[in-house]
Design a protein around this motif. Structure first.
Motif, PDB file in Angstrom:
ATOM      1  N   ALA A   1       3.159  22.947   6.537  1.00 43.14           N
ATOM      2  CA  ALA A   1       2.752  23.925   5.531  1.00 43.14           C
ATOM      3  C   ALA A   1       1.250  23.823   5.281  1.00 43.14           C
ATOM      4  CB  ALA A   1       3.523  23.702   4.235  1.00 43.14           C
ATOM      5  N   HIS A   2       0.770  22.597   5.152  1.00 42.42           N
ATOM      6  CA  HIS A   2      -0.655  22.406   4.911  1.00 42.42           C
ATOM      7  C   HIS A   2      -1.471  22.918   6.094  1.00 42.42           C
ATOM      8  CE1 HIS A   2      -4.516  20.198   4.523  1.00 42.42           C
ATOM      9  NE2 HIS A   2      -4.328  20.428   3.239  1.00 42.42           N
ATOM     10  N   ALA A   3      -1.015  22.600   7.284  1.00 41.42           N
ATOM     11  CA  ALA A   3      -1.732  23.028   8.487  1.00 41.42           C
ATOM     12  C   ALA A   3      -1.728  24.556   8.603  1.00 41.42           C
ATOM     13  CB  ALA A   3      -1.088  22.400   9.728  1.00 41.42           C
ATOM     14  N   ARG A   4      -0.625  25.159   8.232  1.00 41.33           N
ATOM     15  CA  ARG A   4      -0.566  26.619   8.269  1.00 41.33           C
ATOM     16  C   ARG A   4      -1.591  27.221   7.301  1.00 41.33           C
ATOM     17  NH1 ARG A   4       5.788  28.705   8.653  1.00 41.33           N
ATOM     18  NH2 ARG A   4       5.664  29.211  10.874  1.00 41.33           N
ATOM     19  N   CYS A   5      -1.698  26.641   6.137  1.00 43.06           N
ATOM     20  CA  CYS A   5      -2.709  27.112   5.178  1.00 43.06           C
ATOM     21  C   CYS A   5      -4.098  27.029   5.813  1.00 43.06           C
ATOM     22  CB  CYS A   5      -2.700  26.255   3.909  1.00 43.06           C
ATOM     23  SG  CYS A   5      -1.256  26.486   2.877  1.00 43.06           S
ATOM     24  N   CYS A   6      -4.358  25.898   6.454  1.00 41.96           N
ATOM     25  CA  CYS A   6      -5.675  25.701   7.067  1.00 41.96           C
ATOM     26  C   CYS A   6      -5.906  26.726   8.167  1.00 41.96           C
ATOM     27  CB  CYS A   6      -5.786  24.282   7.631  1.00 41.96           C
ATOM     28  SG  CYS A   6      -5.774  23.027   6.335  1.00 41.96           S
ATOM     29  N   SER A   7      -4.839  27.035   8.895  1.00 48.40           N
ATOM     30  CA  SER A   7      -4.954  28.021   9.962  1.00 48.40           C
ATOM     31  C   SER A   7      -5.288  29.399   9.393  1.00 48.40           C
ATOM     32  CB  SER A   7      -3.631  28.047  10.739  1.00 48.40           C
ATOM     33  OG  SER A   7      -3.521  29.231  11.487  1.00 48.40           O
TER      34      SER A   7
END
Length: 581
Positions: free
Chosen positions: A447-453
């Motif tokens: 989820a965090h990585a998706r936000c960053c993406s």
RNA sequence: GGCUCCGUAGCUCAACUGGAUAGAGCACCUGCCUUCUAAGCAGGCGGUUGCAGGUUCGACUCCUGCCGGAGUCGCCA
């Protein structure tokens, strides 16, 4: 910023106005919480039910008296009376949306900070493993729990000191010295045969012996020197392991020093002066009588006065002090340093020890200090469901380092906090490293990585988007239920922090992180079917910017939660995939 | 035998310390997935919270007694 607390304070003021004679104790019981069922509104208060008795009216009648005042609280759009007397409150979305700029301004280090603890000095003691061997996965769980609890309490406004108590005195250290001496002789070429009973059999002692010989040569006649070397060596190994786990301590307190400084005597004097120590004979334990039981008069502490089941001995038959007496000295030492709250994290096998320890602290501080002793249960390590047995005695235990090399500190820290500490934990190597939504660590990081993406795409589209700029973005166009659900969830974080801190239950933070991840993934997935729910909408900058601000605050919230747990949030998962491959 | 912790869906676990209709994931069933974003998605099934009492407006939560599991029981720490 804690919107629940703000409303609660408004309600307390209102109650005070309507019922001037209300007592503080009653007021304190009036809570404001998010209802389980979202259709009940945004917040619910039990005020009417709590006040019912003092007001001498049924809850619903009390509620009627409060409704008008509640409706005037800023942000409130609707007030209903429901069920046995709950008052449900709906707030306008803008009241919740204020959390977004707050999150962005606070950042991952500070979002959720609270002054609840009022800087009360708290000593949190954890790990405190005997320096007689490497840390095991059991220690790892205690270390992670203690470290996260300390983080949590610090975040909630307590002045936390993190202590490691070194058990460098007593019999186990003598056993260690004997065992190392044996290994030194072995290192010097002697055939020592089987390790005799009463010695630590672990092979790790060969390393200690080897290092000893390198430093001190073949002379092992000075027992104190061997002992000091072994303790220092093993403690250093422990510190290395803890360092790699990111587990920190502010101070290491030596038991030997406390004993040497005469702290036992002064602690016992303090108890004696209160008339809490006497010479007496204990009843034998009920039921099964130990084989070698004999009646003996001994020095006893009146722990029964403080809730313990029997009075506890302070001296062994040879006149030396018991472990309990030493621990009283240790707690007394902490208390004298000014800590009003003592937290001592121990293994579940110490369960029977909690009452007497709590009673000792209560007694010697005359009620001014309180001890909490959270119990941390066993870890079952499995591999694809097959149990891997550990047994420290046999020397075949799974070490912290084994697990660390296998799965990494982040996975360990997160997974070990996905259970209440008192529950036994199953830790499956295969499961905790798999890249799927069944793995909560992965799910949250994803989820965090998706936000960053999303942020990366957003920057490509709109240029730099620093948090302080996003904090000023208008959120007026956020009106979809998926968006508001996330906003409201994020707004509960400060409340979750406070409650988890008071309960000393850091696993609640891990669950919260999963909740946020879940709500975010749900929103993301909606965008697949419905193009209007994408984060970045071509030609609609206002909406896109509002959503970017929310996405970014989701990332900050997840990072803030992971920060308490001690897990670094990942910008992308690709690197992890490569490691796993 | 005494004490401590635990017992919640078939499985692994939550439940905001006394709140409303006890929630998630796995498994199972139904539908969707040639992608702006599927290391999947949407929905469904599933419960007398070990048993029996008690306390009160209200109990998974507090009290008592049983049943079952773990730990512990002066001179280990």
């Amino acid at each position: 910023m804690n919107i629940f607390k703000t409303i609660q304070q408004d309600i307390h003021k209102l109650v005070h106005r309507v019922f001037p004679s209300v007592t503080d104790a009653t007021l304190a019981r009036i809570s404001v919480e998010p209802p389980r069922d979202a259709t009940h509104g945004d917040m619910a208060t039990n005020a009417a039910m709590i006040l019912s008795k003092e007001a001498g009216k049924p809850p619903r009648a009390v509620a009627e008296m409060l409704v008008a005042g509640l409706a005037e609280i800023p942000g409130v759009t609707r007030v209903d009376i429901a069920g046995p007397g709950f008052i449900n409150i709906a707030l306008k979305p803008d009241a919740f949306k204020l959390i977004v700029p707050h999150v962005l301004e606070s950042g991952p280090k500070h979002f959720g900070d609270s002054d609840l603890g009022g800087k009360t000095p708290v000593n949190v003691e954890y790990v405190s493993a005997n320096p007689t061997g490497p840390l095991t996965v059991g220690h790892a769980r205690g270390a992670i729990f203690g470290d996260a609890t300390a983080n949590l309490m610090a975040k909630a406004g307590f002045a936390v000191n993190r202590e490691y108590y070194i058990n460098d005195a007593g019999r186990q250290v003598e056993v260690l010295t004997d065992s190392v001496t044996l290994r030194i002789r072995e290192a010097l070429g002697e055939n020592i045969g089987e390790i005799p009973a009463g010695h630590y059999p672990g092979e790790y002692l060969k390393d200690v012996a080897k290092a000893y010989v390198e430093k001190h040569g073949s002379d092992f006649s000075d027992r104190a020197q061997v002992r000091a070397f072994a303790i220092a060596f093993l403690l250093n190994e422990i510190k290395i392991d803890l360092g790699e786990m990111g587990v920190v301590h502010d101070e290491f307190v030596s038991e030997a020093k406390i004993l040497g400084d005469g702290e036992v005597e002064s602690a016992l004097e303090a108890l004696t002066s209160q008339g809490l120590i006497y010479q007496g004979v204990l009843e034998p334990p009920k039921g099964k009588l130990p084989d070698d039981w004999e009646e003996r008069e001994q020095t006893l502490f009146k722990s029964t006065q403080f809730g313990d089941d029997v009075d506890r001995p302070l001296k062994k038959s040879d006149g030396s002090s018991t472990y309990f007496a030493n621990d009283i000295a240790h707690f007394f030492h902490q208390y004298k340093k000014g800590y009003k709250k003592l937290v001592c994290v121990v293994g579940a096998d110490h369960g029977g020890y909690v009452k007497r320890a709590k009673s000792a602290v209560k007694a010697m501080s005359a009620g001014a200090a309180e001890l909490d002793m959270p119990l941390v249960a066993i870890v079952h390590v499995t591999e694809n469901g097959n149990p891997v047995r550990m047994s420290k005695r046999a020397g075949t235990f799974i070490t912290l380092r084994d697990m660390l090399e296998r799965v990494g500190a982040g996975v360990m820290r997160f997974i070990m906090l996905t259970r209440d500490a008192g529950q036994t934990l199953e830790f499956d190597y295969a499961r905790v490293t798999e890249q799927s939504k069944d793995n909560p660590y992965f799910y949250v990081q994803y989820a965090h990585a998706r936000c960053c993406s999303v942020m990366k795409h957003a920057v490509a589209m709109f240029g730099d988007l620093p948090d302080d700029m996003l904090a000023k973005t208008s959120l007026a166009s956020l009106e979809r239920p998926e968006e508001m659900a996330l906003v409201k969830l994020i707004a509960t974080f400060p409340r979750v922090v406070e409650q988890a801190a008071v309960a000393e239950e850091p696993h609640r933070i891990a669950y919260f992180a999963q909740d946020v991840a879940s709500a975010f993934h749900a929103w993301w997935n909606k965008g697949r079917d419905d193009g209007t729910l994408r984060f970045l909408i071509e030609g609609n900058k206002d909406l896109s910017m509002a959503r970017i601000a929310l996405v970014r605050s989701v990332a900050v919230t997840i990072a803030a939660a992971l920060n308490v747990i001690g897990v670094p949030p990942l910008q992308e998962l690709r690197s992890e995939v490569e490691i796993a491959a």
